[in-house]
Write an enzyme that holds these catalytic residues in place. Structure first.
Site, PDB file in Angstrom:
ATOM      1  N   HIS B  12      59.938  63.268  61.928  1.00  0.00           N
ATOM      2  CA  HIS B  12      60.675  62.017  61.757  1.00  0.00           C
ATOM      3  C   HIS B  12      60.473  61.550  60.314  1.00  0.00           C
ATOM      4  O   HIS B  12      59.363  61.574  59.814  1.00  0.00           O
ATOM      5  CB  HIS B  12      60.177  60.946  62.745  1.00  0.00           C
ATOM      6  CG  HIS B  12      58.726  60.588  62.574  1.00  0.00           C
ATOM      7  ND1 HIS B  12      57.805  60.664  63.584  1.00  0.00           N
ATOM      8  CD2 HIS B  12      58.015  60.159  61.501  1.00  0.00           C
ATOM      9  CE1 HIS B  12      56.618  60.305  63.141  1.00  0.00           C
ATOM     10  NE2 HIS B  12      56.714  59.992  61.882  1.00  0.00           N
ATOM     11  N   HIS B  59      54.590  52.991  62.144  1.00  0.00           N
ATOM     12  CA  HIS B  59      54.350  52.928  60.691  1.00  0.00           C
ATOM     13  C   HIS B  59      54.311  51.484  60.205  1.00  0.00           C
ATOM     14  O   HIS B  59      54.838  51.160  59.145  1.00  0.00           O
ATOM     15  CB  HIS B  59      55.459  53.658  59.939  1.00  0.00           C
ATOM     16  CG  HIS B  59      55.621  55.094  60.306  1.00  0.00           C
ATOM     17  ND1 HIS B  59      56.094  55.499  61.525  1.00  0.00           N
ATOM     18  CD2 HIS B  59      55.370  56.231  59.616  1.00  0.00           C
ATOM     19  CE1 HIS B  59      56.126  56.825  61.563  1.00  0.00           C
ATOM     20  NE2 HIS B  59      55.695  57.291  60.412  1.00  0.00           N
ATOM     21  N   HIS B 193      52.953  67.239  55.357  1.00  0.00           N
ATOM     22  CA  HIS B 193      53.432  66.386  54.268  1.00  0.00           C
ATOM     23  C   HIS B 193      52.353  65.390  53.862  1.00  0.00           C
ATOM     24  O   HIS B 193      51.467  65.074  54.654  1.00  0.00           O
ATOM     25  CB  HIS B 193      54.740  65.672  54.604  1.00  0.00           C
ATOM     26  CG  HIS B 193      54.722  64.653  55.718  1.00  0.00           C
ATOM     27  ND1 HIS B 193      54.390  64.949  57.013  1.00  0.00           N
ATOM     28  CD2 HIS B 193      55.046  63.340  55.728  1.00  0.00           C
ATOM     29  CE1 HIS B 193      54.512  63.863  57.776  1.00  0.00           C
ATOM     30  NE2 HIS B 193      54.892  62.860  57.014  1.00  0.00           N
ATOM     31  N   GLU B 240      50.157  63.870  61.766  1.00  0.00           N
ATOM     32  CA  GLU B 240      51.070  63.437  62.845  1.00  0.00           C
ATOM     33  C   GLU B 240      51.400  64.574  63.808  1.00  0.00           C
ATOM     34  O   GLU B 240      51.975  64.331  64.882  1.00  0.00           O
ATOM     35  CB  GLU B 240      52.382  62.904  62.251  1.00  0.00           C
ATOM     36  CG  GLU B 240      52.242  61.615  61.476  1.00  0.00           C
ATOM     37  CD  GLU B 240      53.514  61.271  60.702  1.00  0.00           C
ATOM     38  OE1 GLU B 240      53.593  60.153  60.190  1.00  0.00           O
ATOM     39  OE2 GLU B 240      54.417  62.133  60.594  1.00  0.00           O
TER      40      GLU B 240
END
Lengths: 116, 279
Positions: B12, B59, B193, B240
């Site tokens: 996402h 987030h 990432h 994540e």
């Protein structure tokens, strides 16, 4: 002593209890930027808005100077800081370039190269 | 009896929301990412699940550092998306099923998961964008949803082992439901990432592919690593992938990988997608 104190990967920081305490006011201000009216209030009077949220001198300085690594060192959490970046119209490649000292184009090329 | 029909794991990234809003799906940059979803959309159209349990990480939309639950489960009739501060369009509310949520909550707590229950819960891009990727033709997805949020904001995060056990506990909870329901588990996050620090832009294709390879036959593979090691190998936000670990663990039957896609980069992220069925 934090568990994360043993962690040592250069250029990589874990947002642990120490940073969560240190950066609370800064992150709380950035969390407020979820609301458009708060983003406008910040834009209208940045220093006053920082005072309202109780940022210390160092946190106020790194906000003023848009110093990404300084914001992290001052206890900023990337997920909340992203909302500050949104106000400035910066995307994550802008932030990546700012933190690595690369041009945005070179940073994007590095990402593409990681897929080869 | 309720049945978990399969699991879907996907990345996402907020930029996906902008790409959808600007209709860039066939743009050269985005095409390798969006095209990967077609087989998964077809599978969903065929299987027609009734319920989606969505494992994701907030987030800083619903949760702030004043109260940061390790595991939070939605218990609302609907879940609203909202302004996250950077201007991607807000999506319409998602249907919930509060009664079903409470059955899940009761089972998880009985199973020693001391979760936080949320009768109001804003869901951010990590929840909303995968819905748009999986059901692009629908204004809102044709399923009732239960959000399950795992903390990846503030350390200590739950370990991969703990997330695996949470997934197993979700699997047990669904198996106990008397209703005749088809349930799909959706996990969103990763893959490698890193957004922050001088190592920003870090991506690790080799590790991502090993992780994806592990999920069909050896889903506990990632649990050998601490979160600190996962950050070292996959980047600060690569952790994540815990959502993928938990999702796969909920599939307790005979599991087959039906589809995968992997593309670098989308924004700063190595984007992964997998589909498993569960018999």
């Amino acid at each position: 002593m934090q568990e994360t104190s043993k962690f040592n990967v250069p250029g990589t920081y874990l947002f642990d209890g120490d940073l969560a305490m240190k950066g609370y006011a800064l992150n709380k201000m950035c969390f407020s930027f979820n609301v458009a009216a708060n983003r406008q209030a910040f834009a209208a009077d940045e220093a006053g808005y920082c005072r309202q949220y109780g940022l210390n001198d160092e946190q106020t300085r790194v906000i003023r100077e848009r110093d990404v690594l300084g914001l992290l060192a001052a206890g900023g959490n990337v997920y909340y800081l992203a909302k500050f970046a949104g106000i400035l119209g910066l995307d994550v490649q802008d932030l990546g370039a700012a933190q690595t000292g690369m041009s945005k184009e070179a940073f994007k090329q590095m990402l593409v190269a990681a897929g080869k | 009896m309720a049945k978990i029909v399969g699991g879907i794991t996907t990345s996402h990234v907020p930029a996906i929301g902008r790409a959808i809003a600007q209709n860039l799906q066939q743009d050269a940059y985005w095409k390798p990412f969006f095209d990967g979803f077609t087989p998964v959309q077809q599978w969903l159209d065929e299987v027609k699940p009734d319920v989606a349990i969505v494992l994701y990480n907030d987030h800083g939309l619903n949760f702030f550092l004043d109260k940061m639950p390790t595991f939070a489960v939605g218990a609302a009739g609907q879940y609203c998306n909202a302004d996250e501060g950077w201007g991607i369009p807000t999506l319409p509310p998602f249907a919930g099923d509060a009664a079903l949520s409470w059955q899940l909550i009761n089972s998880l707590v009985a199973d020693e998961f001391d979760i936080t229950t949320c009768q109001e819960m804003l869901v951010d891009h990590a929840f909303s964008l995968p819905m748009k990727l999986l059901w692009p033709q629908h204004e809102t997805p044709p399923v009732r949803t239960i959000p399950v949020c795992i903390n990846t904001v503030q350390y200590p995060l739950p370990s991969a082992t703990r997330c695996y056990k949470l997934g197993q506990a979700i699997g047990r909870a669904i198996a106990k439901l008397p209703d005749d329901l088809k349930v799909v588990i959706i996990g969103t996050g990763g893959l490698s990432h890193q957004l922050d620090g001088e190592r920003a832009g870090f991506i690790n294709k080799e590790f991502d592919l090993r992780f994806m390879d592990s999920l069909a036959a050896n889903p506990q593979w990632a649990t050998q690593y601490s979160n600190e090691q996962l950050v070292e190998y996959t980047g600060t936000q690569g952790v994540e992938m815990l959502m993928w670990v938990a999702t796969r663990a909920a599939l307790t039957g005979e599991v087959r990988e039906l589809h995968r896609n992997y593309h670098i980069p989308i924004s700063n992220t190595a984007a992964g997608l997998m589909l498993f069925d569960n018999h």
